[in-house]
Design a protein around this motif. Structure first.
Motif, short mmCIF file in Angstrom:
data_model
loop_
_atom_site.label_atom_id
_atom_site.label_comp_id
_atom_site.label_asym_id
_atom_site.label_seq_id
_atom_site.Cartn_x
_atom_site.Cartn_y
_atom_site.Cartn_z
N TYR A 1 -3.11 5.46 3.45
CA TYR A 1 -2.27 6.45 4.59
C TYR A 1 -2.29 7.69 4.24
CZ TYR A 1 1.58 8.17 7.54
OH TYR A 1 2.20 9.02 8.40
N ASP B 1 -6.76 14.08 8.25
CA ASP B 1 -6.40 14.52 9.65
C ASP B 1 -5.97 16.05 9.74
OD1 ASP B 1 -6.86 11.88 10.52
OD2 ASP B 1 -4.75 11.41 10.70
N PHE B 2 -5.06 16.44 8.89
CA PHE B 2 -4.44 17.60 9.01
C PHE B 2 -5.19 18.62 8.16
CE2 PHE B 2 -0.98 14.64 9.84
CZ PHE B 2 -0.84 14.68 11.31
N LEU B 3 -5.82 18.42 7.01
CA LEU B 3 -6.35 19.36 6.29
C LEU B 3 -7.80 19.25 5.77
CD1 LEU B 3 -3.66 20.02 3.38
CD2 LEU B 3 -3.95 21.23 5.67
N ALA C 1 6.82 0.98 6.96
CA ALA C 1 6.45 0.39 8.17
C ALA C 1 6.27 -1.00 7.94
CB ALA C 1 5.17 1.17 8.50
N VAL D 1 4.12 17.30 6.39
CA VAL D 1 4.14 16.01 6.33
C VAL D 1 4.29 15.46 4.80
CG1 VAL D 1 2.71 13.66 6.83
CG2 VAL D 1 3.15 15.56 8.63
N ILE E 1 2.40 1.87 2.77
CA ILE E 1 2.98 1.81 4.45
C ILE E 1 4.20 0.97 4.15
CG2 ILE E 1 1.08 2.30 5.61
CD1 ILE E 1 0.73 -0.72 6.01
N ALA F 1 0.93 -1.02 0.03
CA ALA F 1 -0.05 0.02 -0.23
C ALA F 1 1.04 1.40 0.03
CB ALA F 1 -0.91 -0.05 1.36
N ASN G 1 2.01 21.47 8.25
CA ASN G 1 2.98 20.69 8.88
C ASN G 1 4.18 20.06 8.31
OD1 ASN G 1 1.48 18.50 8.07
ND2 ASN G 1 1.03 17.85 10.37
N GLU H 1 -5.52 9.07 4.83
CA GLU H 1 -5.89 9.63 6.25
C GLU H 1 -5.07 10.94 6.64
OE1 GLU H 1 -4.25 6.22 8.79
OE2 GLU H 1 -3.91 7.54 10.50
N VAL H 2 -3.78 10.94 6.33
CA VAL H 2 -3.08 12.36 6.54
C VAL H 2 -3.87 13.43 6.13
CG1 VAL H 2 -0.83 13.29 6.03
CG2 VAL H 2 -0.85 11.06 6.99
#
Lengths: 320, 560
Positions: free
Chosen positions: B314, B321-323, B133, B240, B130, B128, B238, B317-318
């Protein structure tokens, strides 16, 4: 905007060390996360504030904490989603693990449990020259479990671990599922047998806390339930939990509703010396139920239209 | 006091560190791993998009991968090292798969691939978004299986030298605040990059260039430190990381007018040109007024919900979460942001540095396979190939060594430094302020576009900060888990490395790869097809140069 962080602090080196609450009030941009705010406090107000964090993007798993009483990954928790009307947010270390200092806990119990499920692939037979062949759906399905970042949020809020530290817990069991569900792993049977023992899959009470708090959608409890199914199918049907599940199905499949009077002996077994104390332990419960007129009828009747229920059961069984 | 002793000690527990550890273990060494964070917290986990390899068994050509890497490096990569990496890549992928990595498959059940930047062939294997990780978890599983000793949350403060050889480390145990001596016949540095020298960066807070500084301070030279990668797609705000795999799967880059501006800069590969090219293009659009609030837009909408959810979950998700942005519905604002250090501790293809007994692998090393610009998905490959090689070479070296006396007095210098920070009274300045000033300075002057004046300003600022550094005080006076002390020690490392970046940048009088000078905008192969090599001396930095190894690909003009 103004926010007040109420942080549970603990300095192990202070005389008569006790946890205490400290408030930090500061101005921050509206897009700030709880972690951004903690870092701002650490860098600009109190450099002794101690926490673990690194990636700031919910992948390293360092920054699980309790926010307003529930475990969260603070790097992905916007302040605005957790502030109360007065602009206050409570932050404390995660639960079920000993606190080292401020928001830092000792994760040794967590890792010991993970180690306990033999967390490595155990293929059987000779290794192929190239890759193992595997359907993509199986790999994509496992990716859902591999999203686990080992942050400990589920373990923090696990209600079983709170009363029984022997429980393997949601994170380790989800990890175990990752191997049992892997078409390349050849040790599924052995794993399922071990997981069916005391402290394993049957000790989960299905409270859903771990599903609720997992920041990565791993849904550990659902993995535990999948492991239960696989364990029974693999023949590990002697654990009390497994017997309970099977008995439940049999009774409902037969009469369309539960018969508690039969469920108990079917679960523990009438003449099983191992579970006799359990069985006898139910007697006071039965007496209390009798006194309050809550004892189910001795003659259990099937519900009207029970044949429809039976048909559903047949269909499901045929599907398996 | 307890003294610890091993044949091989690996510093760092990311992909390179764990791969080195496993290699040493397999070769029979008494090996241990020391890491300032738990292994799965290492920043390798932030690698998203995938890992490159030419699987020759299915007809791909490793030479083609190598050629793309050489071109990507703007001909500064050493071709002998690139050949090694690309030739061994296929085996490394299969080995990972056998260990348990759940790589994406194609419809036949074989390993699937996606496209990545700077290459015309799809040879990037992935889990995917990730991938880092997923590999990190599996290597950690293997480390658990091997029952290797891990000194977890121990911070190495210096390398121990005896008769010109590296013979161990001094380390601070965070839980107790105690300093320890760990003896080893060989030390492998796998400490990753230098992200926190810049503000903002895609890197985690733990990425502080420790290994580079440890090696530099005992005299190991650092290679091509001016080569700092800005990733084309870092999130507005931020900073990321948003994986290159988004573009690999087909996402567009748009300017304020809604144009796919890469057309002008790289008509052939478009969004999948090499990272230095794309970052420069974006920054040009932004600087010339065609940006959107300091950013450009990354548009994934046409990929559809299913691709986004199964392959890019992912970053979805980011972004949410952030925007608060759903990638299937709205483009996201991105901009070039600090990401990766191409340069590093100068090593050969076995990971050996110029100091006997000292090895390095992964982002902290300069082998050099990335040269002036790293291709996406080559960094994971680098960690695995050279992690393994350095673990093996360190083991072979250790087996030839006899024990050597190392006096415990080596602890004294670090002990005195720590005491000085703890005993000093705070006078207003703080590690956080110094770090922020360093980070913002580097991001202003040592970024996508550079020039003489700016780089001089950066160097002057770093020198000023280095003077402030020894007067800092640590306010947390405790022994247990003193992160205030840890961050202050890390800052000392970062200031040294920031200086080497500035000095190396000023030395290179041309534009190549990530080092683009507005005042000298041309590549100059006649005078500058060579590595910068910076060394520590008591008088200050010393600049040398080293030839680039060219095996079969002569420098050509770079077009994408």
């Amino acid at each position: 905007m103004q926010v007040t962080l109420q942080v549970r602090r603990f300095n192990p080196e202070a005389p008569r060390a006790q946890p205490y609450e400290q408030e930090f009030t500061l101005d921050v941009p509206g897009y700030f996360t709880v972690l951004d705010t903690l870092i701002k406090v650490r860098e600009e107000m109190d450099p002794t504030l101690t926490l673990r964090c690194s990636c700031r993007a919910s992948i390293c798993g360092s920054c699980a904490m309790r926010v307003n009483g529930h475990a969260k990954l603070v790097c992905k928790t916007k302040l605005t989603s957790v502030m109360d009307a007065q602009g206050k947010v409570r932050v404390a270390p995660v639960g079920n693990m000993p606190v080292v200092k401020d928001l830092v806990v000792d994760m040794k119990p967590f890792w010991d449990k993970v180690r306990g499920v033999d967390p490595w692939l155990q293929p059987q037979g000779p290794e192929p020259k190239d890759e193992y062949l595997a359907p993509n759906e199986a790999m994509v399905h496992l990716t859902g479990v591999m999203m686990c970042i080992m942050c400990g949020a589920c373990v923090s809020d696990c209600t079983v671990l709170e009363v029984d530290s022997n429980f393997l817990g949601p994170a380790a069991l989800a990890k175990a599922y990752r191997f049992v569900g892997d078409p390349r792993d050849g040790a599924a049977k052995g794993r399922l047998g071990k997981l069916s023992e005391y402290g394993g899959i049957w000790d989960c009470t299905r409270c859903y806390e771990c599903v609720q708090v997992c920041p990565k959608g791993v849904a550990p409890m659902e993995r535990i339930m999948a492991l239960r199914d696989k364990a029974i199918v693999a023949g590990f049907d002697k654990a009390i939990g497994a017997r309970h599940t099977i008995a439940f199905g049999e009774i409902v499949g037969h009469s369309g509703r539960l018969d508690e009077l039969r469920l108990v002996p079917k679960t523990f077994g009438m003449f099983n010396p191992l579970h006799l104390p359990n069985l006898l332990g139910m007697i006071p419960v039965g007496l209390r139920a009798l006194r309050r007129r809550k004892l189910p009828p001795i003659r259990h009747k099937s519900i009207p239209g029970v044949e429809n229920v039976r048909r559903i059961f047949k269909k499901v069984e045929a599907g398996q | 006091m307890a003294v610890y002793e091993h044949d091989v000690l690996v510093v760092g527990a990311g992909l390179a560190g764990m791969r080195a550890t496993l290699a040493a273990h397999q070769k029979g060494a008494n090996v241990a791993m020391i890491t300032k964070v738990h292994p799965v917290r290492s920043h390798s986990n932030a690698a998203q998009g995938g890992i490159n390899a030419a699987l020759t068994s299915r007809g791909d050509s490793w030479e083609d991968h190598a050629q793309a890497t050489v071109k990507g490096s703007d001909y500064l990569g050493d071709q002998d090292a690139i050949e090694v990496m690309c030739q061994e890549a296929g085996d490394a992928i299969i080995e990972l798969e056998h260990m348990g990595v759940i790589f994406n498959r194609d419809e036949t059940g074989h390993l699937g691939t996606r496209r990545f930047g700077g290459q015309e062939v799809a040879r990037t294997f992935f889990v995917a978004d990730i991938t880092g990780a997923a590999i990190l978890q599996v290597l950690y599983e293997q480390v658990l299986k091997a029952q290797v000793r891990v000194y977890e949350e121990w911070f190495v403060t210096s390398l121990v030298m005896a008769d010109g050889e590296c013979r161990g480390v001094v380390a601070l145990e965070l839980m107790t605040g105690q300093l320890h001596l760990i003896k080893a016949k060989a030390v492998v540095l796998c400490t990753g990059g230098t992200g926190r020298i810049y503000e903002p960066t895609t890197n985690g807070l733990v990425v502080t260039g420790d290994g580079l500084a440890l090696a530099y301070r005992v005299g190991a030279p650092l290679l091509d430190m001016e080569m700092v990668q800005y990733h084309p797609t870092t999130l507005k705000g931020n900073g990321v990381l948003i994986t290159e795999a988004a573009r690999g799967e087909g996402a567009y880059l748009l300017n304020a007018k809604g144009e796919r501006f890469m057309e002008k800069y790289a008509p052939k590969l478009m969004e999948l040109a090499s990272r230095d090219v794309v970052s420069r293009a974006e920054q040009t659009e932004i600087n010339e007024g065609r940006g959107v609030d300091g950013c450009v837009l990354l548009d994934l909408r046409h990929l559809g919900k299913e691709v986004i959810e199964t392959k890019l979950g992912y970053i979805n998700e980011v972004a949410m979460d952030f925007l608060g942005i759903n990638l299937a519905e709205e483009p996201i604002p991105v901009r070039p942001g600090h990401h990766y250090q191409m340069g590093g501790i100068k090593t050969n293809v076995l990971g050996a540095t110029s100091i006997p007994g000292l090895y390095a692998a992964g982002e902290c090393a300069g082998v050099s396979v990335h040269g002036a610009n790293r291709l996406g998905a080559n960094s994971l490959l680098d960690t695995l190939i050279f992690g393994r090689r350095s673990g093996e070479a360190a083991t072979a070296h250790a087996k030839e060594q006899s024990p050597k006396e190392v006096p415990e007095s080596v602890l004294e210098a670090d002990g005195a430094l720590i005491r000085s920070f703890l005993e000093r009274k705070p006078k207003g300045d703080s590690w956080a302020r110094v770090r922020l000033e360093m980070g913002e300075t580097m991001n202003q002057y040592m970024a996508v576009f550079r020039n003489e004046e700016g780089m001089k300003a950066a160097l002057n600022k770093v020198c000023e900060l280095k003077e402030r550094y020894p007067r800092l005080a640590v306010q947390d006076k405790g022994q247990v888990f003193n992160t205030n002390l840890l961050f202050t020690l890390e800052l000392g490392f970062m200031l040294d490395i920031a200086e080497t970046i500035c000095v190396s940048g000023l030395a290179r009088k041309e534009s190549r790869g990530a080092h683009y000078r507005g005042d000298i905008p041309r590549r100059d192969d006649v005078n500058w097809l060579k590595h910068t090599v910076v060394s520590w001396t008591p008088e200050g930095t010393q600049m040398d140069f080293a030839p680039v190894t060219i095996t079969r690909w002569q420098p050509q003009e770079r077009r994408y």
